[in-house]
Enzyme design. Structure first.
Site, PDB file in Angstrom:
ATOM      1  N   GLU A 360       0.890  -1.172   0.000  1.00 48.44           N
ATOM      2  CA  GLU A 360       0.000   0.000   0.000  1.00 48.44           C
ATOM      3  C   GLU A 360       0.919   1.210   0.000  1.00 48.44           C
ATOM      4  O   GLU A 360       1.462   1.590   1.043  1.00 48.44           O
ATOM      5  CB  GLU A 360      -0.895  -0.008   1.250  1.00 48.44           C
ATOM      6  CG  GLU A 360      -1.747  -1.248   1.415  1.00 48.44           C
ATOM      7  CD  GLU A 360      -2.934  -1.290   0.466  1.00 48.44           C
ATOM      8  OE1 GLU A 360      -3.222  -0.259  -0.174  1.00 48.44           O
ATOM      9  OE2 GLU A 360      -3.569  -2.351   0.355  1.00 48.44           O
ATOM     10  N   CYS A 394      -2.048   9.265   2.013  1.00 47.65           N
ATOM     11  CA  CYS A 394      -1.695   8.696   0.710  1.00 47.65           C
ATOM     12  C   CYS A 394      -2.774   9.031  -0.317  1.00 47.65           C
ATOM     13  O   CYS A 394      -2.497   9.096  -1.507  1.00 47.65           O
ATOM     14  CB  CYS A 394      -1.497   7.198   0.820  1.00 47.65           C
ATOM     15  SG  CYS A 394      -2.875   6.390   1.641  1.00 47.65           S
TER      16      CYS A 394
HETATM   17  P1  NAD Z   1       8.556   4.737   4.597  1.00 47.20           P
HETATM   18  O1  NAD Z   1       8.529   3.850   3.426  1.00 47.20           O
HETATM   19  O2  NAD Z   1       9.731   5.608   4.776  1.00 47.20           O
HETATM   20  O3  NAD Z   1       8.446   3.866   5.948  1.00 47.20           O
HETATM   21  C1  NAD Z   1       7.368   3.008   6.186  1.00 47.20           C
HETATM   22  C2  NAD Z   1       7.807   1.918   7.151  1.00 47.20           C
HETATM   23  O4  NAD Z   1       8.778   1.086   6.530  1.00 47.20           O
HETATM   24  C3  NAD Z   1       8.451   2.418   8.432  1.00 47.20           C
HETATM   25  O5  NAD Z   1       8.000   1.648   9.507  1.00 47.20           O
HETATM   26  C4  NAD Z   1       9.922   2.201   8.183  1.00 47.20           C
HETATM   27  O6  NAD Z   1      10.695   2.043   9.354  1.00 47.20           O
HETATM   28  C5  NAD Z   1       9.892   0.912   7.388  1.00 47.20           C
HETATM   29  N1  NAD Z   1      11.062   0.661   6.540  1.00 47.20           N
HETATM   30  C6  NAD Z   1      11.895   1.558   5.969  1.00 47.20           C
HETATM   31  N2  NAD Z   1      12.835   0.917   5.238  1.00 47.20           N
HETATM   32  C7  NAD Z   1      12.573  -0.404   5.343  1.00 47.20           C
HETATM   33  C8  NAD Z   1      13.164  -1.591   4.796  1.00 47.20           C
HETATM   34  N3  NAD Z   1      14.207  -1.526   3.988  1.00 47.20           N
HETATM   35  N4  NAD Z   1      12.624  -2.773   5.120  1.00 47.20           N
HETATM   36  C9  NAD Z   1      11.533  -2.860   5.915  1.00 47.20           C
HETATM   37  N5  NAD Z   1      10.939  -1.788   6.458  1.00 47.20           N
HETATM   38  C10 NAD Z   1      11.443  -0.570   6.171  1.00 47.20           C
HETATM   39  O7  NAD Z   1       7.205   5.542   4.555  1.00 47.20           O
HETATM   40  P2  NAD Z   1       6.751   6.715   5.519  1.00 47.20           P
HETATM   41  O8  NAD Z   1       7.543   7.931   5.211  1.00 47.20           O
HETATM   42  O9  NAD Z   1       6.718   6.221   6.915  1.00 47.20           O
HETATM   43  O10 NAD Z   1       5.228   6.913   5.063  1.00 47.20           O
HETATM   44  C11 NAD Z   1       4.814   7.803   4.073  1.00 47.20           C
HETATM   45  C12 NAD Z   1       4.476   7.054   2.807  1.00 47.20           C
HETATM   46  O11 NAD Z   1       3.477   6.077   3.075  1.00 47.20           O
HETATM   47  C13 NAD Z   1       3.863   7.971   1.758  1.00 47.20           C
HETATM   48  O12 NAD Z   1       4.434   7.690   0.517  1.00 47.20           O
HETATM   49  C14 NAD Z   1       2.387   7.595   1.760  1.00 47.20           C
HETATM   50  O13 NAD Z   1       1.736   7.852   0.559  1.00 47.20           O
HETATM   51  C15 NAD Z   1       2.464   6.138   2.082  1.00 47.20           C
HETATM   52  N6  NAD Z   1       1.197   5.655   2.627  1.00 47.20           N
HETATM   53  C16 NAD Z   1       0.447   4.819   1.866  1.00 47.20           C
HETATM   54  C17 NAD Z   1      -0.777   4.380   2.330  1.00 47.20           C
HETATM   55  C18 NAD Z   1      -1.636   3.446   1.524  1.00 47.20           C
HETATM   56  O14 NAD Z   1      -2.524   2.826   2.104  1.00 47.20           O
HETATM   57  N7  NAD Z   1      -1.450   3.320   0.217  1.00 47.20           N
HETATM   58  C19 NAD Z   1      -1.222   4.796   3.573  1.00 47.20           C
HETATM   59  C20 NAD Z   1      -0.441   5.643   4.321  1.00 47.20           C
HETATM   60  C21 NAD Z   1       0.787   6.064   3.832  1.00 47.20           C
END
Ligand code: NAD
Length: 651
Positions: A360, A394
């Site tokens: 997502e 998002c």
């Molecule tokens: P991010 O990808 O930086 O981090 C998300 C999570 O992934 C965090 O818990 C982080 O610690 C973890 N993470 C980071 N690198 C990783 C790796 N290599 N392996 C495993 N886990 C890892 O995202 P963010 O900045 O926390 O969130 C914002 C983003 O999320 C935006 O792009 C937004 O659009 C998206 N988002 C999407 C939805 C949806 O349902 N489509 C909902 C909410 C947010």
């Protein structure tokens, strides 16, 4: 067994009830044979006095009653919805209380599996000299939390969650809903405290926290409790004519242990809905929250109060490296919400391990306003869609397309409404918009604004923002061209770039000209046109004459395409996404030899051809031909199967 807190008769009442809840089976012992009831004293140490007394009374009653009567009572308590007022609430408490005690005790199983962490608490108690009284640590329930100091936290969490998976899988879906119902009631009761915690971690407005996170979770839980049992029940499927006499089914079974990784923008709802879905479908969970909004300890606290046994949900705190360590444990599924960049990394890592992933990811959602739409309402919708959660959603409106004849009027209305927005991290629900959550996202928004300004865009509101403060005001941007960052990349902040369009074709081309495909909205009085345009939008979800609403209905699957990810969360699709959908074909036991089994002969080839032509051809009497060919083939196959083999053996 003897227990300090229970009389012998109460112990026997506990064992009787325990065996009804966990009768044992194939490879697992029943409650009374597992020896887990030996831990009852330690469990009772940390119970409230009134709960402890209530349980003791219940166990005494159970002891006095015959087994079938106890079974009847426990069954009756599951029907609490049909009982009036306080009687229903009482029944629920009995149901949750008894099952909570039994299930939690049964989890001392984990100790046998060599997993000491689940019962760290037990170990500390064991260090105590007999008669010395409970040590300090006895005031706490066994820990759910693992702080990722190194990769071993991910490993321990996954091992613990795997240890709990078998017992959770054996509960019926209905039984699992009891935990969700309890969790829902706790969230409702403790909502203000939860909102305080969400605000402290995110800086969002109080109303945003209530409406999106608390309301969203409660709505989803109610839906899951009511609808999931039917959606997860064994389902009979169509069986083709040629398989007459057989039945076909799909069974929805747990996958095992699911890894859920969440982002920082909705730390409560993004945790609770997937966790509840996983538990309901019979999967235990390793949960990795965002390092920026960990809501530390909150989830564990709520789950413990809902009597969710410790090994069902493990929380691993840490950054991306901790997330990658969790992925490396090869869970049975990964449910990831976050950025496209991280989604790619996780998908690549999971591909090596052949672990299924649901992604997502981000969005750059378009809102399309036709000239016949109610402009005041559309402007109000656009404002909320772009600014809710300070634009850190998002599914935020990130591109606002308005048909040219009403562009200026719409713009004036939008600016007028934007100037009325109240921004504060408030304590009374009176503010519309809170602050940004992270400094790095502020930098991204600043870069997008700077790029737009440099390429000739005009800021109609918010020009006073210094480019640094987390309190970014609503920024309505005019004269935006399609090559600007605000038109192409996810801003994830309170920016509203405006675009004028002249035709349906043009707006569809521009709206679809994006790397993302999460949601969109189309606004028009002409529903036929709105539907026509919506069908051609390359997105996973869409709303007509409303904004961000498709994701508000828990019955609708949610997810994107293109760089917005793949897989569907919520709704029936979402539930089944957490299942091993097992296809089962059931035939009767008989001496019949099937037509497609050996031996193959030229005669069988001829008869099979007759059947194929009858079944798939166009003849008027095809069904009759099919029946005739089928009977001949069946008789021949049966005879040949029995006799022919004998003949071949002779050769
Ligand atoms: P991010 O990808 O930086 O981090 C998300 C999570 O992934 C965090 O818990 C982080 O610690 C973890 N993470 C980071 N690198 C990783 C790796 N290599 N392996 C495993 N886990 C890892 O995202 P963010 O900045 O926390 O969130 C914002 C983003 O999320 C935006 O792009 C937004 O659009 C998206 N988002 C999407 C939805 C949806 O349902 N489509 C909902 C909410 C947010």
């Amino acid at each position: 067994m003897t227990a300090r807190h229970l009389s012998a008769s109460q112990v026997s009442g506990l064992l009787k009830a325990g065996d009804i809840v966990i009768p044992g089976g194939d490879d697992l012992p029943s409650f009374s044979r597992s020896g887990c009831a030996d831990h009852v004293d330690r469990m009772f140490e940390f119970m409230h006095d009134s709960d402890r007394d209530g349980m003791k009374l219940l166990f005494s009653i159970f002891n006095a009653l015959p087994g079938p009567a106890v079974k009847g009572i426990l069954k009756l308590t599951e029907k609490e919805k049909y009982l009036p007022g306080p009687l229903g609430a009482g029944a629920r408490m009995v149901n949750i209380g008894v099952k909570g005690v039994v299930m939690t005790l049964y989890y001392s199983d984990a100790a046998e599996a060599g997993i000491n962490e689940v019962l760290q608490w037990d170990a500390k108690c064991d260090d105590n000299e007999p008669g010395e009284g409970p040590p300090e640590v006895e005031a706490q329930a066994p820990p759910l939390t693992l702080v990722a100091e190194d990769a071993s936290a991910a490993e321990r969490a996954t091992t613990l969650a795997r240890a709990g998976a078998k017992a959770l899988a054996r509960l019926s879906v209905k039984e699992r809903t009891v935990y969700l119902g309890s969790l829902r009631e706790i969230i409702l009761r403790r909502r203000e405290e939860i909102i305080d915690r969400i605000q402290a971690d995110t800086g969002k407005s109080r109303s945003d926290a209530l409406m999106s996170e608390i309301y969203g979770v409660l709505e989803a839980l109610v839906w899951l409790e009511k609808r999931a049992p039917k959606m997860l029940a064994d389902r009979q499927q169509h069986t083709p004519l040629s398989m007459l006499g057989k039945t076909s089914w799909t069974w929805y079974e747990p996958l095992g242990t699911v890894l859920i990784i969440s982002p920082w923008n909705y730390p409560f709802i993004q945790a609770l809905i997937p966790i509840a879905t996983a538990l309901l479908t019979g999967n235990t969970v390793v949960y990795k929250p965002s390092e920026h909004t960990p809501l530390e300890g909150l989830l564990e606290d709520l789950l413990a109060e809902a009597q969710v046994p410790p090994s069902w949900v493990q929380v691993v705190y840490g950054d991306g490296a901790a997330g990658a360590d969790c992925v490396a444990q090869a869970p049975d599924k990964i449910f990831f919400t976050g950025s496209t960049r991280t989604g790619r990394r996780i998908a690549a890592q999971a591909a090596e391990l052949l672990v299924p992933v649901e992604l997502e990811l981000g969005g750059k959602d378009a809102m399309i306003v036709f000239a016949d739409a109610d402009l005041e309402r559309a402007a109000a919708g656009a404002l909320w869609g772009a600014l809710t959660n300070t634009g850190q959603s998002c599914t935020s409106v990130e591109r606002l397309y308005v048909e040219r004849p009403v562009f200026e009027a719409f713009k004036a209305e939008l600016v007028k409404q934007a100037r009325c927005i109240v921004q504060e991290v408030d304590s009374d629900g009176d503010a519309d918009m809170g602050s940004m959550t992270t400094d790095f996202q502020v930098d991204i928004v600043a870069a997008h604004v700077e790029d737009a300004r440099a390429k000739g865009a005009q800021l109609l509101t918010g020009a006073e923002w210094d480019g640094k403060s987390k309190m970014i005001p609503p920024i309505v941007i005019d004269s935006v061209s399609d090559d600007m960052l605000v038109a192409r990349e996810e801003s994830f902040g309170p920016l509203i770039p405006l675009f004028a369009f002249d035709s349906e074709e043009e707006v569809l081309r521009r709206a679809n000209d994006s790397d993302y495909g999460l949601t969109a909205s189309v606004w028009s009085k002409d529903l036929a046109r709105a539907k026509r345009v919506t069908r051609r939008l390359v997105t996973g979800c869409a709303s007509i004459n409303n904004v961000m609403l498709s994701e508000g209905n828990p019955a609708l699957p949610f997810g994107g395409i293109k760089n917005s990810g793949y897989g569907r969360h919520k709704g029936e699709h979402g539930l089944h996404g957490f299942c091993n959908v097992k296809s089962v074909l059931i035939d009767k036991d008989s001496n019949k030899i099937e037509a497609n089994w050996y031996p193959y002969t030229s005669e069988k080839y001829r008869l099979f051809t007759e059947l194929v032509v009858a079944l798939f051809g166009k003849g008027k009497l095809r069904l009759l031909d099919f029946a005739r060919a089928g009977m001949k083939l069946e008789k021949y196959s049966n005879d040949a199967g029995h006799k022919g083999r004998e003949g071949r053996e002779d050769k």
